[in-house]
Design a protein around this motif. Structure first.
Motif, PDB file in Angstrom:
ATOM      1  N   GLY A 204     -52.920   6.571 -15.371  1.00 22.52           N
ATOM      2  CA  GLY A 204     -53.136   5.178 -15.740  1.00 22.52           C
ATOM      3  C   GLY A 204     -54.199   4.964 -16.791  1.00 22.52           C
ATOM      4  O   GLY A 204     -54.768   3.863 -16.886  1.00 22.52           O
TER       5      GLY A 204
ATOM      6  N   GLN B 194     -60.397  -0.604 -15.001  1.00 21.49           N
ATOM      7  CA  GLN B 194     -59.199  -0.424 -14.185  1.00 21.49           C
ATOM      8  C   GLN B 194     -58.763   1.044 -14.103  1.00 21.49           C
ATOM      9  O   GLN B 194     -57.823   1.359 -13.374  1.00 21.49           O
ATOM     10  CB  GLN B 194     -58.045  -1.255 -14.760  1.00 21.49           C
ATOM     11  CG  GLN B 194     -58.310  -2.746 -14.757  1.00 21.49           C
ATOM     12  CD  GLN B 194     -57.110  -3.546 -15.227  1.00 21.49           C
ATOM     13  OE1 GLN B 194     -56.230  -3.888 -14.430  1.00 21.49           O
ATOM     14  NE2 GLN B 194     -57.054  -3.845 -16.508  1.00 21.49           N
ATOM     15  N   GLN B 195     -59.421   1.918 -14.844  1.00 20.94           N
ATOM     16  CA  GLN B 195     -59.013   3.326 -14.907  1.00 20.94           C
ATOM     17  C   GLN B 195     -59.876   4.199 -13.990  1.00 20.94           C
ATOM     18  O   GLN B 195     -61.044   3.896 -13.727  1.00 20.94           O
ATOM     19  CB  GLN B 195     -59.126   3.831 -16.352  1.00 20.94           C
ATOM     20  CG  GLN B 195     -58.203   3.089 -17.300  1.00 20.94           C
ATOM     21  CD  GLN B 195     -58.387   3.476 -18.762  1.00 20.94           C
ATOM     22  OE1 GLN B 195     -57.587   3.079 -19.595  1.00 20.94           O
ATOM     23  NE2 GLN B 195     -59.413   4.222 -19.083  1.00 20.94           N
TER      24      GLN B 195
ATOM     25  N   ARG C 186     -45.983  -2.383 -16.862  1.00 23.81           N
ATOM     26  CA  ARG C 186     -46.462  -3.019 -15.635  1.00 23.81           C
ATOM     27  C   ARG C 186     -45.302  -3.344 -14.689  1.00 23.81           C
ATOM     28  O   ARG C 186     -45.488  -3.419 -13.470  1.00 23.81           O
ATOM     29  CB  ARG C 186     -47.267  -4.282 -15.970  1.00 23.81           C
ATOM     30  CG  ARG C 186     -48.592  -3.964 -16.651  1.00 23.81           C
ATOM     31  CD  ARG C 186     -49.526  -5.162 -16.674  1.00 23.81           C
ATOM     32  NE  ARG C 186     -49.091  -6.212 -17.589  1.00 23.81           N
ATOM     33  CZ  ARG C 186     -49.361  -6.236 -18.888  1.00 23.81           C
ATOM     34  NH1 ARG C 186     -50.047  -5.230 -19.448  1.00 23.81           N
ATOM     35  NH2 ARG C 186     -48.957  -7.244 -19.635  1.00 23.81           N
TER      36      ARG C 186
ATOM     37  N   GLY D 199     -42.916  -1.270 -14.266  1.00 21.15           N
ATOM     38  CA  GLY D 199     -42.472   0.017 -13.740  1.00 21.15           C
ATOM     39  C   GLY D 199     -41.344   0.645 -14.529  1.00 21.15           C
ATOM     40  O   GLY D 199     -40.590   1.469 -13.983  1.00 21.15           O
TER      41      GLY D 199
ATOM     42  N   CYS E 195     -40.831   5.676 -14.815  1.00 22.14           N
ATOM     43  CA  CYS E 195     -40.738   5.941 -13.375  1.00 22.14           C
ATOM     44  C   CYS E 195     -40.940   7.431 -13.065  1.00 22.14           C
ATOM     45  O   CYS E 195     -40.949   8.278 -13.953  1.00 22.14           O
ATOM     46  CB  CYS E 195     -39.393   5.469 -12.847  1.00 22.14           C
ATOM     47  SG  CYS E 195     -37.966   6.262 -13.620  1.00 22.14           S
TER      48      CYS E 195
ATOM     49  N   MET F  84     -48.520   4.287 -16.517  1.00 22.87           N
ATOM     50  CA  MET F  84     -48.722   3.468 -15.321  1.00 22.87           C
ATOM     51  C   MET F  84     -49.930   2.541 -15.464  1.00 22.87           C
ATOM     52  O   MET F  84     -50.575   2.217 -14.481  1.00 22.87           O
ATOM     53  CB  MET F  84     -48.910   4.351 -14.083  1.00 22.87           C
ATOM     54  CG  MET F  84     -47.698   5.126 -13.673  1.00 22.87           C
ATOM     55  SD  MET F  84     -47.832   5.813 -12.009  1.00 22.87           S
ATOM     56  CE  MET F  84     -49.170   6.998 -12.208  1.00 22.87           C
ATOM     57  N   TYR F  85     -50.264   2.145 -16.689  1.00 21.59           N
ATOM     58  CA  TYR F  85     -51.447   1.296 -16.850  1.00 21.59           C
ATOM     59  C   TYR F  85     -51.126  -0.155 -16.554  1.00 21.59           C
ATOM     60  O   TYR F  85     -50.183  -0.696 -17.113  1.00 21.59           O
ATOM     61  CB  TYR F  85     -51.998   1.407 -18.275  1.00 21.59           C
ATOM     62  CG  TYR F  85     -53.176   0.480 -18.509  1.00 21.59           C
ATOM     63  CD1 TYR F  85     -54.461   0.882 -18.166  1.00 21.59           C
ATOM     64  CD2 TYR F  85     -52.990  -0.802 -19.015  1.00 21.59           C
ATOM     65  CE1 TYR F  85     -55.534   0.028 -18.342  1.00 21.59           C
ATOM     66  CE2 TYR F  85     -54.054  -1.660 -19.177  1.00 21.59           C
ATOM     67  CZ  TYR F  85     -55.322  -1.237 -18.851  1.00 21.59           C
ATOM     68  OH  TYR F  85     -56.384  -2.102 -19.019  1.00 21.59           O
TER      69      TYR F  85
ATOM     70  N   CYS G  57     -52.978   0.989 -12.752  1.00 18.52           N
ATOM     71  CA  CYS G  57     -52.413   1.387 -11.457  1.00 18.52           C
ATOM     72  C   CYS G  57     -53.529   1.588 -10.438  1.00 18.52           C
ATOM     73  O   CYS G  57     -54.671   1.869 -10.816  1.00 18.52           O
ATOM     74  CB  CYS G  57     -51.571   2.652 -11.606  1.00 18.52           C
ATOM     75  SG  CYS G  57     -52.494   4.159 -11.916  1.00 18.52           S
TER      76      CYS G  57
ATOM     77  N   LYS H 282     -52.810   6.062  -6.484  1.00 16.27           N
ATOM     78  CA  LYS H 282     -51.381   6.223  -6.738  1.00 16.27           C
ATOM     79  C   LYS H 282     -51.025   7.501  -7.515  1.00 16.27           C
ATOM     80  O   LYS H 282     -50.017   8.152  -7.207  1.00 16.27           O
ATOM     81  CB  LYS H 282     -50.853   4.997  -7.488  1.00 16.27           C
ATOM     82  CG  LYS H 282     -49.355   5.026  -7.763  1.00 16.27           C
ATOM     83  CD  LYS H 282     -48.898   3.750  -8.472  1.00 16.27           C
ATOM     84  CE  LYS H 282     -47.411   3.789  -8.780  1.00 16.27           C
ATOM     85  NZ  LYS H 282     -46.954   2.559  -9.478  1.00 16.27           N
ATOM     86  N   PRO H 283     -51.796   7.916  -8.537  1.00 12.07           N
ATOM     87  CA  PRO H 283     -51.325   9.006  -9.409  1.00 12.07           C
ATOM     88  C   PRO H 283     -51.205  10.375  -8.747  1.00 12.07           C
ATOM     89  O   PRO H 283     -50.239  11.097  -9.020  1.00 12.07           O
ATOM     90  CB  PRO H 283     -52.374   9.041 -10.529  1.00 12.07           C
ATOM     91  CG  PRO H 283     -52.958   7.669 -10.556  1.00 12.07           C
ATOM     92  CD  PRO H 283     -52.981   7.243  -9.128  1.00 12.07           C
TER      93      PRO H 283
END
Length: 300
Positions: A18, A26-27, A240, A242, A245, A276-277, A279, A283-284
């Motif tokens: 992300g 957010q990262q 955003r 998705g 995938c 995935m920015y 996220c 999650k990653p």
């Protein structure tokens, strides 16, 4: 029994965690990315946005060594279609990234053309089609960049077709390749971006195989993509939603792509990038572990 694809070297990148910017609340922090990419089973990474990872070569080398990681490439953004007036500012950016890439022992510089549509706000910044003059600026500029990067840093540039840039569709990619010198300009084939823009990665490898110098492994969700295309959604908002995938749930199928790349008979990096920015921070890693397991089942 799965064929062993011994010419393909698999890695991942900050993008799969992300990371799109050098610094963004957010990262995930860079040290967490390094810990988790190693935990997931990868030994190669890209630098990501310049300034996300430490830019001091000695410090970065130490951080990578203790995790048994190596760098495959750096990445730069360019707007060379705008002509010679942007050369000096472009080179100021490129030389920073190229110097660190060289210091880390990597041999490739991934070059992404600038966006014609803002990837956050969807604002139209420029016409999506280049004029003939702009095409000439783009192709001659990339050749100049390839020559100077090779002469100064010993790196090969690989130009990355990308959604919402002027280098996106099959027609644009073929026009670009036909107009540039193979000795100076290679291609980074991103399977997800090429599918996003309607291209067939296997066909491109089989047709322009001698130009493929690097791979990004990525898939798109065809249902989300259909809605994105129908409603002219910009790339950032599409991510955003998705649109990119987790393999093997999307397109293109990666096993035929990897097999076609193996048949080229050259060593190639294949770097996983699942946009995935932004996220959630947890999650990653599970996705990365599952993706690495899937790629092993493909022979890499």
């Amino acid at each position: 029994m799965t064929e062993v694809l011994d010419r393909i070297r698999v890695g991942s990148a900050p993008d799969s965690w992300g990371v799109w910017f050098p610094d963004d609340p957010q990262q995930v922090p860079w040290h967490r990315f390094l810990d988790e990419v190693a935990e997931a089973g990868y030994s190669w990474i890209e630098l990501g946005p310049y300034g996300y990872l430490p830019t001091d070569p000695a410090r970065l080398t130490g951080e990578l060594d203790k995790r048994n990681l190596r760098v495959s490439a750096g990445t730069v953004f360019t707007a060379l279609h705008r002509g010679p007036d942007v050369w000096d500012s472009t080179w100021d950016h490129v030389r920073q990234v190229a110097a660190l890439t060289q210091a880390m022992g990597a041999r490739h510089l991934v070059v992404i053309p600038s966006f014609w549509r803002d990837d956050k706000t969807a604002e139209i910044l420029e016409p999506p089609e280049l004029t003939s003059e702009q095409w000439t600026h783009l192709t001659r500029g990339m050749e100049r960049l390839g020559r100077q990067v090779k002469d100064t840093y010993g790196l090969d540039i690989v130009v990355h077709p990308h959604a919402d840039t002027h280098l996106d569709t099959r027609a644009h990619v073929e026009r670009f390749l036909d107009a540039t010198d193979p000795a100076l300009v290679g291609l980074c084939l991103d399977t997800g971006h090429y599918a996003y823009c309607g291209g067939d990665s296997v066909e491109l490898i089989e047709t322009y195989g001698e130009r493929i110098g690097y791979l990004h492994l990525k898939q798109v969700d065809p249902d989300i993509l259909a809605d994105v295309v129908a409603n002219q959604v910009a790339f950032g908002p599409a991510v955003r939603r998705g649109v990119m995938c987790e393999p093997p749930t999307g397109v293109p199928a990666l096993e035929p792509v990897l097999q076609a790349a193996q048949k080229l008979g050259v060593d190639l990096f294949a770097i996983v990038e699942q946009d995935m920015y932004p996220c959630p921070p947890d999650k990653p890693l599970p996705i990365a572990v599952r993706t690495r397991r899937f790629l092993r089942s493909c022979g890499v």
